[in-house]
Design a protein around this motif. Structure first.
Motif, PDB file in Angstrom:
ATOM      1  N   THR A 260       0.851  -1.188   0.000  1.00  0.00           N
ATOM      2  CA  THR A 260       0.000   0.000   0.000  1.00  0.00           C
ATOM      3  C   THR A 260       0.885   1.237   0.000  1.00  0.00           C
ATOM      4  N   ALA A 261       0.482   2.276  -0.734  1.00  0.00           N
ATOM      5  CA  ALA A 261       1.239   3.528  -0.742  1.00  0.00           C
ATOM      6  C   ALA A 261       0.279   4.712  -0.686  1.00  0.00           C
ATOM      7  N   ALA A 262       0.651   5.711   0.116  1.00  0.00           N
ATOM      8  CA  ALA A 262      -0.112   6.952   0.202  1.00  0.00           C
ATOM      9  C   ALA A 262       0.837   8.116  -0.038  1.00  0.00           C
ATOM     10  N   VAL A 263       0.373   9.098  -0.809  1.00  0.00           N
ATOM     11  CA  VAL A 263       1.175  10.283  -1.115  1.00  0.00           C
ATOM     12  C   VAL A 263       0.278  11.506  -0.968  1.00  0.00           C
ATOM     13  N   LEU A 264       0.758  12.523  -0.262  1.00  0.00           N
ATOM     14  CA  LEU A 264      -0.004  13.735   0.004  1.00  0.00           C
ATOM     15  C   LEU A 264       0.861  14.952  -0.279  1.00  0.00           C
ATOM     16  N   ALA A 265       0.250  15.995  -0.844  1.00  0.00           N
ATOM     17  CA  ALA A 265       0.978  17.236  -1.109  1.00  0.00           C
ATOM     18  C   ALA A 265       0.059  18.420  -0.849  1.00  0.00           C
ATOM     19  N   ASN A 266       0.654  19.565  -0.487  1.00  0.00           N
ATOM     20  CA  ASN A 266      -0.151  20.755  -0.188  1.00  0.00           C
ATOM     21  C   ASN A 266      -0.024  21.779  -1.309  1.00  0.00           C
ATOM     22  N   ALA A 267      -0.508  21.374  -2.485  1.00  0.00           N
ATOM     23  CA  ALA A 267      -0.569  22.257  -3.650  1.00  0.00           C
ATOM     24  C   ALA A 267      -1.841  21.952  -4.411  1.00  0.00           C
ATOM     25  N   THR A 268      -2.451  22.982  -4.980  1.00  0.00           N
ATOM     26  CA  THR A 268      -3.688  22.788  -5.729  1.00  0.00           C
ATOM     27  C   THR A 268      -3.460  21.946  -6.971  1.00  0.00           C
ATOM     28  N   SER A 269      -2.305  22.122  -7.589  1.00  0.00           N
ATOM     29  CA  SER A 269      -1.985  21.350  -8.788  1.00  0.00           C
ATOM     30  C   SER A 269      -0.475  21.182  -8.854  1.00  0.00           C
ATOM     31  N   GLY A 270      -0.027  20.377  -9.780  1.00  0.00           N
ATOM     32  CA  GLY A 270       1.414  20.181  -9.957  1.00  0.00           C
ATOM     33  C   GLY A 270       1.808  18.737  -9.780  1.00  0.00           C
ATOM     34  N   PRO A 271       2.021  18.293  -8.534  1.00  0.00           N
ATOM     35  CA  PRO A 271       2.367  16.888  -8.333  1.00  0.00           C
ATOM     36  C   PRO A 271       1.165  15.994  -8.613  1.00  0.00           C
ATOM     37  N   LEU A 272       1.420  14.744  -8.926  1.00  0.00           N
ATOM     38  CA  LEU A 272       0.367  13.771  -9.223  1.00  0.00           C
ATOM     39  C   LEU A 272       0.468  12.631  -8.213  1.00  0.00           C
ATOM     40  N   PRO A 273      -0.124  12.794  -7.034  1.00  0.00           N
ATOM     41  CA  PRO A 273       0.070  11.802  -5.973  1.00  0.00           C
ATOM     42  C   PRO A 273      -0.358  10.387  -6.353  1.00  0.00           C
ATOM     43  N   SER A 274      -1.424  10.247  -7.134  1.00  0.00           N
ATOM     44  CA  SER A 274      -1.842   8.896  -7.503  1.00  0.00           C
ATOM     45  C   SER A 274      -0.783   8.216  -8.354  1.00  0.00           C
ATOM     46  N   LEU A 275      -0.203   8.949  -9.302  1.00  0.00           N
ATOM     47  CA  LEU A 275       0.862   8.389 -10.124  1.00  0.00           C
ATOM     48  C   LEU A 275       2.082   8.054  -9.271  1.00  0.00           C
ATOM     49  N   VAL A 276       2.427   8.950  -8.348  1.00  0.00           N
ATOM     50  CA  VAL A 276       3.584   8.701  -7.490  1.00  0.00           C
ATOM     51  C   VAL A 276       3.340   7.490  -6.603  1.00  0.00           C
ATOM     52  N   ALA A 277       2.130   7.381  -6.032  1.00  0.00           N
ATOM     53  CA  ALA A 277       1.823   6.252  -5.152  1.00  0.00           C
ATOM     54  C   ALA A 277       1.907   4.925  -5.897  1.00  0.00           C
ATOM     55  N   THR A 278       1.409   4.890  -7.125  1.00  0.00           N
ATOM     56  CA  THR A 278       1.506   3.637  -7.891  1.00  0.00           C
ATOM     57  C   THR A 278       2.961   3.328  -8.235  1.00  0.00           C
ATOM     58  N   ASP A 279       3.766   4.368  -8.430  1.00  0.00           N
ATOM     59  CA  ASP A 279       5.202   4.147  -8.650  1.00  0.00           C
ATOM     60  C   ASP A 279       5.862   3.552  -7.404  1.00  0.00           C
ATOM     61  N   LEU A 280       5.474   4.037  -6.229  1.00  0.00           N
ATOM     62  CA  LEU A 280       6.044   3.505  -4.998  1.00  0.00           C
ATOM     63  C   LEU A 280       5.724   2.022  -4.838  1.00  0.00           C
ATOM     64  N   ILE A 281       4.485   1.651  -5.185  1.00  0.00           N
ATOM     65  CA  ILE A 281       4.109   0.230  -5.138  1.00  0.00           C
ATOM     66  C   ILE A 281       4.973  -0.580  -6.085  1.00  0.00           C
ATOM     67  N   GLN A 282       5.150  -0.074  -7.292  1.00  0.00           N
ATOM     68  CA  GLN A 282       5.946  -0.795  -8.283  1.00  0.00           C
ATOM     69  C   GLN A 282       7.396  -0.942  -7.826  1.00  0.00           C
ATOM     70  N   ILE A 283       7.961   0.107  -7.234  1.00  0.00           N
ATOM     71  CA  ILE A 283       9.349   0.049  -6.766  1.00  0.00           C
ATOM     72  C   ILE A 283       9.521  -1.085  -5.757  1.00  0.00           C
ATOM     73  N   VAL A 284       8.635  -1.134  -4.769  1.00  0.00           N
ATOM     74  CA  VAL A 284       8.753  -2.166  -3.735  1.00  0.00           C
ATOM     75  C   VAL A 284       8.466  -3.553  -4.298  1.00  0.00           C
ATOM     76  N   ALA A 285       7.401  -3.665  -5.089  1.00  0.00           N
ATOM     77  CA  ALA A 285       7.002  -4.984  -5.593  1.00  0.00           C
ATOM     78  C   ALA A 285       8.057  -5.594  -6.509  1.00  0.00           C
ATOM     79  N   GLU A 286       8.739  -4.756  -7.292  1.00  0.00           N
ATOM     80  CA  GLU A 286       9.739  -5.289  -8.220  1.00  0.00           C
ATOM     81  C   GLU A 286      11.101  -5.475  -7.552  1.00  0.00           C
TER      82      GLU A 286
END
Length: 460
Positions: free
Chosen positions: A312-338
């Motif tokens: 499981t991965a959770a990513v949070l940011a304090n900006a209206t736009s810019g970062p893509l937490p869902s994309l980053v969280a799925t990347d974190l899952i992939q990093i660990v799983a692989e």
């Protein structure tokens, strides 16, 4: 059973930190925090503040926006499991007078009720909740934008209606029910309606200059079930572990599995994403992930779960736009799983065996298609083709001599053994299909019979 892996390798931790550092820098977020859990245990947290001394980290609250909808969906599923509603009930049965009473609870959960995406003006996320004191103010004069049940159309008002449904059936406020039925049992002590220190300030970042503007944090009022909550990366990872395994104090494993099951057809051109009950479902790099994204002015968030990988991965940011937490969280899952794939459970023999079940294992033929039937733990039968693609399914024991399909083409279909008068097995009947021990075995009940001359070659 071996103990679950906990600590990550230093190289894996470095890769995770690099990913969120890149996301914070490239996304121009004042701060960004992430956390990873494996097999239900928190194994990593990381953060990238924009200035020394800022309140950031895995225990700092950020607003999570529409991830709130998943909490609301769990509360609705609890109503169903408690026998208070049926998901196919029309809304009118439990919440009369809305003007959309013909839509079902399941359609509201799956965003297929045809309702509008947003409330009437003004923009509800940045305006006072006092402007929308009742459901008519949320739904507007023309609440339906599409035919009911025909397509997926994401609807914030739809989850507001579900919040009111919960209040009507439970006889208490959505906040009270949430606290009692989810937050307390799962020990989500840093998840709340209003920010609790330490909490992050929400910011808008100018699209063409590195300057900031503080965003307001409105109380959403009636819209709270669609996006009100504040939470932390660690709390969200704990919630994500629940979405993977269930917790009988809140919702059974079977019910959370139902939430993770696609409930609506994917949009044309979006075959890698669909929606269950309060959960987004995506396919990425061969993995099926479930979770939800969220945003409100000043904040973006993502919570994703790789059930098969136990990550499981959770990513949070304090900006209206810019970062893509869902994309980053799925990347974190992939990093660990692989980098650190899940260890398979050790093989162990069954503790007990039913001889009648054992008798039907082995090769079977549907016409000339070869299948194998295997006995698994917990009195489960698995059917799979012996060569090439084909229909696979698992069957659970109905305890009356039959088995019920749980997935694939044969989901809900009945598998039964047909015996001869002497008690020997003639064939298996699976939803009217006849499976025999030999291809087109004579005298086994194959519809149309079998040619009496048997198998033959072509004459020269």
């Amino acid at each position: 059973m071996t103990a679950p892996l906990t600590a990550l390798l230093p190289t894996t931790e470095r890769a995770l930190l690099h990913r969120i550092a890149a996301a914070q820098s490239e996304g121009r977020a004042p701060s960004l925090t992430g956390a990873v859990a494996r097999d239900g245990q928190l194994v990593w947290t990381g953060e990238r503040p924009f200035a020394e001394g800022d309140e950031t980290g895995a225990n700092t609250q950020y607003r999570i926006g529409s991830i709130t909808k998943t909490f609301t969906a769990v509360l609705v599923m609890r109503l169903r499991d408690d026998g208070l509603i049926d998901l196919q009930d029309p809304l009118e049965k439990h919440l009369p007078g809305t003007g959309i009473g013909e839509v079902t609870i399941a359609q509201l959960l799956a965003h297929s009720a045809g309702l509008g995406a947003e409330t009437p003006s003004p923009w509800w996320e940045r305006s006072s909740a006092s402007l929308r004191p009742g459901l008519p103010d949320v739904l507007g004069e023309q609440p339906r934008k599409h035919p009911v049940g025909r397509r997926f159309h994401y609807s914030n008002p739809g989850y507001t209606v579900l919040g009111s449904l919960i209040e009507a059936v439970r006889g208490g406020s959505w906040e009270e029910v949430l606290q009692r039925e989810i937050l307390e049992p799962l020990a989500l002590t840093r998840t709340s309606m209003e920010p609790q220190a330490p909490s992050a300030q929400g910011w808008a970042v100018h699209p063409w200059a590195d300057v900031l503007l503080p965003e307001p944090a409105e109380d959403l009022g009636l819209m709270a079930p669609a996006g009100q909550l504040w939470s932390t990366a660690t709390d969200l990872c704990r919630f994500g572990a629940f979405l993977a395994e269930g917790d009988d104090r809140v919702l059974s494993a079977a019910s959370v599995r139902e939430m993770r099951t696609p409930a609506v057809p994917a949009e044309s051109g979006e075959w890698d994403t669909t929606y269950g009950f309060g959960l987004q479902i995506i396919r990425r790099d061969g993995r099926t992930l479930v979770g939800h994204g969220g945003s409100l002015p000043g904040f973006v968030a993502g919570l994703w779960v790789g059930v098969d990988d136990g990550v499981t991965a959770a990513v949070l940011a304090n900006a209206t736009s810019g970062p893509l937490p869902s994309l980053v969280a799925t990347d974190l899952i992939q990093i660990v799983a692989e980098a650190e794939p899940r260890l398979p459970l050790p093989w162990r023999p069954l503790s007990e065996v039913d001889q009648e079940q054992l008798e039907i294992t082995g090769p079977w033929y549907w016409g000339t298609y070869a299948f194998g039937l295997q006995l698994l733990p917990d009195r489960v039968l698995a059917l799979q083709p012996l060569t090439g693609p084909g229909r696979r399914a698992r069957f659970t024991d109905a305890e009356d001599g039959t088995w019920i399909g749980q997935n694939g083409y044969y989901a809900g279909e009945t598998l039964r053994v047909v015996r001869r008068t002497d008690g020997s097995i003639a064939h298996l009947d699976l939803g009217s299909f006849v499976f025999t021990r030999e291809p087109y075995e004579p005298d086994t009940g194959i519809p149309g019979g079998v040619d009496k001359q048997g198998w033959r070659g072509l004459p020269s």
